[in-house]
Write a protein that holds these residues in place. Structure first.
Motif: not given
Ligand code: NBP
Length: 477
Positions: A395-406, A429-442
Motif C-alpha cells: 500500500f505504501a508503494e501504491d500510494i507513493g506511486a499515486a502521490q504526484d497525480d493525487w 492525512y497522508y502528509d500529516a502522517l509523513r511529516a517529521r515535525r507537526l505544528p502540534a508543537a506550536l
C-alpha cells in the motif's frame, strides 16, 4: 419444535432473510406483529422451502427446536426492545436471540448484558447488502458469545454471500456489540467510498468537461482494474441512465441534496469518542449535510470563483488518468482510517477483532465489496497487529506511486473551484502522517501560554511549563 431458525419481523429484510434460510434447506419459523404479512409470505413463497408460520409469540417459540434460535428483523430502536421483552420470558437457558437490525452497538452491548444475566444468548448481527443481499447472500457480521456462534455460525454460513474463492462472508467478529460496531464502520467507509467517487465524477465533469455518458465509460474502464468494485459498477450504470421524461442524463434531473439514515454519523461520533482521526468519513458525512442546506447554498450563489480553464482532449484524458490515481490513493486512506477505528474499538471494548477476517467477509455481499479487500486482507493475515494499512509495503508503494497525480488533481480542483473535501482530507492525512515535525508543537505552546496546560520536551523526560506572564523561565509542570 422442528424449525432450526425463526424470523420475527417480516418486512423486506426479514422476509428475504427467511426465504434465504428456507432456500438453503432450513426449516424456518415465521412471525410478524401484523399476522397478514406472515400469511402473505407463505402464500407467495411457501413453495421455496419449509416454513412454519406462527400467529402468536407462544406458537412461534414452540415451533423452534432447542436451543432456540430466533432472528429479530424489526425497526431498530424501541421496537427491538419491545420484541425482546415479548420473547425473552418465553425462552429457556441457552436459547439465542439474534438481532439482525441496524442497532447501535451500545444498545447491543446493553441488551447482551441484560439477557446474559437471564441465561439467554444475545447476538447482535450486522447485515449488509440491502434487500437483494438478504435474499441472495449478505455479508454477515455477528457479535455475541463464542458459544452462541458455535450453534449459529453454520446456519449463517449457508445464507451468506460467497467470496470468489468460495469462502462464506461471515465470521464471528467478537463479543457483545462487536458485530454491530464493525457494521457501523462498514457504513462509514461506504459513505467515504461514495463521496470519493462523487468527487471523481465532479472533477471529470467540471474540469475535464466530460459528459455523464463519457464518465460512465471512464468508470467502466476503471472497473476492470484495481478499482473493480460494486460501487464503481453501479456508478457507471447510474451515469449512463437517461431520464425517460426529459431525455436528459438522469444525474441531471435528480435533486442534488443527499440524505442519510445515520450510520455514517454514528461512525464519526464514535470515532470522536475514541479519538480516531476518520477525516475522510467525516468529510463524507459533512458533504451530504452541506448539500442539504438549500438556504445556505442559495444565499451563496453570487460568491466569486475562478475563471474556467477548459482542457483540450489530450489534457482531459491525461487528467482522467490522474483522477483514477487520486481516487485510489484516497480510498487507501479511507480504509486505513476505518480499520484504525475498528482496531481502536476492539481495544477499548476488549473484542480482539481479527482485521484480516473483517476484510475477508466484506469481499462479497456488502455494498463496499471490491477486489481491493483481498489486498487489505493479505497484510493483516500476515501480521495481525499491523499498526496501519499505510505501514504495509504494498500500500505504501501504491500510494507513493499515486502521490504526484493525487496532488495535481487537488491542485486543479482548487484552481478550478471544484470542492474535493474527501480527496483533500485524505491527502492531508497522508502528509500529516509523513511529516517529521507537526505544528502540534506550536499548539502545545499556545495551550501552555493561555492555560498553563504544560508540554513535554523532545530532549528530556517530564512535563514542563513556561512562566509566560513572568520572566519566561521554565519550571516543572
Ligand atoms: P422496518 O425497519 O421497516 O421495520 C418493519 C418491521 O418492524 C415490521 O415487521 C413491523 O411489524 C415491525 N415492528 C415495528 Br416497525 N414495531 C414493532 C413492534 N413494536 N413490535 C413488533 N414488531 C414491530 O423493516 P426493514 O426495512 O425490513 O428493516 C428491518 C431491519 O433491518 C431494520 O433494523 C433496518 O435498519 C435493517 N435494515 C438493514 C438493511 C441492510 O442493508 N442491512 C436494509 C434495510 C434495513 P408490522 O408489520 O406489524 O408493522
Amino acid at each position: 419444535g422442528t424449525a432450526q431458525i425463526g424470523v420475527t419481523g417480516l418486512a423486506v429484510m426479514g422476509r428475504n432473510l427467511a426465504r434465504n434460510f428456507a432456500r438453503n434447506g432450513l426449516t424456518v419459523a415465521l412471525h410478524n406483529r401484523t399476522v397478514s404479512k406472515t400469511r402473505a409470505l407463505v402464500d407467495e413463497f411457501g413453495a421455496e422451502g419449509t416454513f412454519v408460520p406462527a400467529e402468536s409469540a407462544e406458537e412461534f417459540v414452540a415451533a423452534l427446536e432447542r436451543p432456540r434460535r430466533l432472528v429479530i428483523m424489526v425497526k431498530a430502536g424501541a421496537a427491538t426492545d419491545a420484541v425482546i421483552e415479548e420473547f425473552a420470558p418465553l425462552l429457556e437457558e441457552g436459547d439465542v436471540i439474534i438481532d439482525g437490525g441496524n442497532a447501535h452497538f451500545a444498545d447491543t452491548r446493553r441488551r447482551e448484558k441484560e439477557l446474559r444475566e437471564r441465561g439467554i444468548h444475545f447476538v447482535g448481527v450486522g447485515i449488509s447488502g440491502g434487500e437483494e443481499g438478504a435474499l441472495h447472500g449478505p455479508s454477515i457480521m455477528p457479535g455475541g458469545s463464542t458459544e452462541s456462534y458455535a450453534s449459529l455460525g453454520p446456519l449463517l454460513e449457508r445464507i451468506a454471500a460467497k467470496a470468489d474463492d468460495g469462502t462464506p462472508c461471515v465470521a464471528h467478529i467478537g463479543p457483545d456489540g462487536a458485530g454491530h460496531f464493525v457494521k457501523m464502520v462498514h457504513n462509514g467507509i461506504e459513505y467515504a467510498d461514495m463521496q470519493l467517487i462523487a468527487e471523481a465524477y465532479h472533477l471529470l465533469r467540471s474540469v475535464a468537461g466530460y459528459s455523464p455518458a463519457k464518465i460512465a465509460e471512464t468508470f467502466r474502464t476503471w472497473n476492470t482494474g484495481r478499482l473493480d468494485s460494486y460501487l464503481i459498477d453501479i456508478t457507471a450504470e447510474v451515469l449512463a441512465h437517461t431520464d425517460a421524461d426529459t431525455g436528459k442524463p438522469f444525474v441531471d434531473i435528480v435533486a442534488d441534496q443527499a440524505e442519510q439514515k445515520g450510520t455514517g454519523r454514528w461512525t464519526v461520533q464514535i470515532a470522536l469518542d475514541l479519538g480516531v482521526p476518520v477525516s475522510g468519513i467525516a468529510e463524507a458525512v459533512f458533504a451530504r449535510s452541506l448539500s442539504g442546506h438549500a438556504g445556505l447554498r442559495d444565499a451563496s450563489q453570487s460568491l466569486p470563483g475562478p475563471t474556467a480553464a477548459p482542457l483540450d482532449e489530450a489534457e482531459a484524458a491525461r487528467f482522467a488518468d490522474q483522477v483514477e490515481q487520486a481516487l485510489y490513493a484516497s480510498k487507501i486512506v479511507s480504509y486505513t482510517q476505518g480499520f484504525h477505528q475498528i482496531q481502536a474499538g476492539s481495544e477499548e471494548y476488549g473484542w480482539d477483532i481479527d482485521l484480516g477476517s473483517v476484510a475477508s467477509l466484506w469481499r462479497a455481499g456488502c455494498i463496499i465489496r471490491a477486489a481491493f479487500l483481498d489486498r487489505i486482507r493479505a497484510p493483516y493475515d500476515a501480521r495481525r497487529d499491523l499498526p496501519s494499512l499505510l505501514s504495509d509495503k504494498q500500500f505504501a508503494e501504491d500510494i507513493g506511486a499515486a502521490q504526484d497525480d493525487w496532488r495535481a488533481v487537488i491542485a486543479a480542483a482548487v484552481g478550478q473551484g471544484v470542492p474535493t473535501p474527501g480527496f483533500s482530507a485524505a491527502l492531508a492525512y497522508y502528509d500529516a502522517l509523513r511529516a517529521r515535525r507537526l505544528p502540534a508543537a506550536l499548539t502545545q505552546g499556545q495551550r501552555d501560554f493561555f492555560g498553563a496546560h504544560t508540554y513535554r520536551r523532545t530532549d528530556r523526560e517530564g512535563s514542563f511549563h513556561t512562566l509566560w506572564g513572568g520572566d519566561r523561565s521554565e519550571v516543572a509542570g
